[in-house]
Design a protein around this motif. Structure first.
Motif, short mmCIF file in Angstrom:
data_model
loop_
_atom_site.label_atom_id
_atom_site.label_comp_id
_atom_site.label_asym_id
_atom_site.label_seq_id
_atom_site.Cartn_x
_atom_site.Cartn_y
_atom_site.Cartn_z
N HIS A 173 0.86 -1.12 0.05
CA HIS A 173 0.03 -0.06 0.06
C HIS A 173 0.94 1.03 -0.01
N GLU A 174 0.27 2.14 -0.49
CA GLU A 174 1.19 3.59 -0.70
C GLU A 174 0.28 4.77 -0.31
N THR A 175 0.89 5.70 0.33
CA THR A 175 0.19 7.06 0.74
C THR A 175 1.17 7.98 0.16
N ASP A 176 0.61 8.89 -0.64
CA ASP A 176 1.27 10.20 -1.05
C ASP A 176 0.66 11.45 -0.32
N TRP A 177 1.59 12.36 -0.15
CA TRP A 177 1.19 13.49 0.55
C TRP A 177 1.94 14.69 0.24
N CYS A 178 1.43 15.92 0.43
CA CYS A 178 1.93 17.26 -0.03
C CYS A 178 1.69 18.30 0.96
N CYS A 179 2.68 19.06 1.29
CA CYS A 179 2.37 20.28 2.29
C CYS A 179 3.01 21.60 1.49
N TRP A 180 2.43 22.75 2.06
CA TRP A 180 2.92 23.93 2.00
C TRP A 180 3.20 24.62 2.99
N TYR A 181 4.50 25.06 3.00
CA TYR A 181 5.02 25.86 4.38
C TYR A 181 4.72 27.45 4.08
N VAL A 182 3.97 27.91 5.03
CA VAL A 182 3.53 29.25 4.86
C VAL A 182 4.77 30.02 5.81
N TYR A 183 5.25 30.60 5.01
CA TYR A 183 6.45 31.50 5.62
C TYR A 183 5.91 32.72 5.73
N ARG A 184 5.50 33.20 7.30
CA ARG A 184 4.95 34.50 7.86
C ARG A 184 5.36 34.73 9.23
N ASP A 185 4.98 35.82 9.76
CA ASP A 185 5.39 36.17 11.14
C ASP A 185 4.84 34.62 11.86
N LYS A 186 3.87 34.20 11.81
CA LYS A 186 3.41 33.06 12.17
C LYS A 186 3.29 32.00 11.35
N ASP A 187 4.30 31.17 11.05
CA ASP A 187 4.50 30.11 10.32
C ASP A 187 3.56 28.72 10.55
#
Length: 309
Positions: free
Chosen positions: A281-295
């Protein structure tokens, strides 16, 4: 088969009919007797009955010719023969003809009975074939339903690895990607891979994710997750953003949100109860790093980067 039997019956009947007619014609063409009927004999010639005969002159005899008798036959002509044909009598029906006619009648009756029986047998075979096809289709449908039911039971009991994001409690602006088992059976994580890509938006990412560049050089130690358990598979902090930027200008663009930092990866696992020949079985994932004062680190990316199988 019905047509062949009928054709054979017709050939047999046509073969026997000429033999019977030939026997009848032979009996009719027997030689007939020829009789010759002689013509009745003609009457004897009659003497002429003129007057008293005149004495003949001395030294000269004169005779008066008489008229020919029509009943007197011409001398030297052959007798006439008249042939009369006897009346045609019907030929006798011999025992050979009777046996032949009886055999032909029996063959006709047997042929008709055979054709009828063959037709009924073909109808029964057709009905049995249709019944067999219907039974096979019903059995196939039942088998497919049973297979789908068993597959649903297996899928409901298999492990499911779901990706979640949790912040570090001791590190500021730090996050970790967590793999959580939401299934009903234990899961064994066999391998994992993760990559970092900087792009203007998610549409600029490659259409097909490439996980080969994100594989670790050190061998991965398998992890067993019980139902409800979690394990961290990728940490990420603000200090890591500068190391993935190619230049200061790119880092400034990330700070201004002109470009974004995407982190994506894959987890390969299997359940502990399935046979070894079953695929992983496989699980693919993707995230976005929000670069702000509050990351923040949030789930993002196209569907090709977020899927389960």
């Amino acid at each position: 088969m019905f047509r062949r039997l009928a054709f054979l019956f017709l050939i047999l009947a046509c073969g026997l009919s000429p033999a019977f007619s030939h026997a009848q014609s032979d009996s009719d063409s027997a030689p007939r007797p020829v009789t010759a009927t002689p013509k009745p004999a003609q009457a004897a010639p009659r003497a002429s009955t003129g007057g008293p005969s005149k004495p003949a002159s001395a030294g000269l005899t004169q005779s008066t010719p008489s008229a020919p008798d029509p009943d007197q036959p011409t001398s030297g002509a052959p007798p006439q023969i008249v042939v009369t044909s006897p009346t045609t009598q019907p030929s006798a029906w011999t025992w050979h003809d009777k046996v032949l006619w009886g055999a032909l009648l029996v063959l006709v009756i047997l042929g008709y009975i055979g054709v009828v029986l063959a037709f009924k047998i073909l109808q029964n075979i057709q009905r049995q074939t249709e019944f067999g096809v219907a039974a096979a289709q019903a059995a196939l449908q039942c088998a497919n339903a049973a297979l789908e039911s068993s597959q649903a039971i297996v899928d409901s009991g298999r492990p499911w690895i779901v990706i979640t994001i949790e912040p570090f409690l001791t590190v500021e602006h730090g996050f970790k990607v967590m793999a959580t088992n939401r299934g009903r059976t234990p899961a064994r994580i066999l391998a994992k891979a993760d990559c970092v890509k900087i792009a203007t938006d998610e549409t600029k990412l490659p259409s097909t994710p490439d996980y080969d560049s994100g594989k670790s050089a050190t061998p991965f130690e398998p992890i067993i997750l019980l139902p409800g358990e979690s394990a961290g598979i990728r940490p990420f902090r603000r200090a890591d953003v500068r190391s993935y930027c190619a230049s200061d200008d790119q880092f400034k663009r990330v700070e201004k949100w002109e470009e974004k930092v995407f982190i994506y990866g894959r987890v390969i696992y299997r359940d502990l109860i399935s046979p070894l020949d079953q695929p992983n079985h496989e699980t693919d994932w993707c995230c976005w790093y929000v670069y702000r004062d509050k990351d923040a680190l949030v789930i993002a990316g196209p569907p090709e980067y977020n899927k389960h199988n």
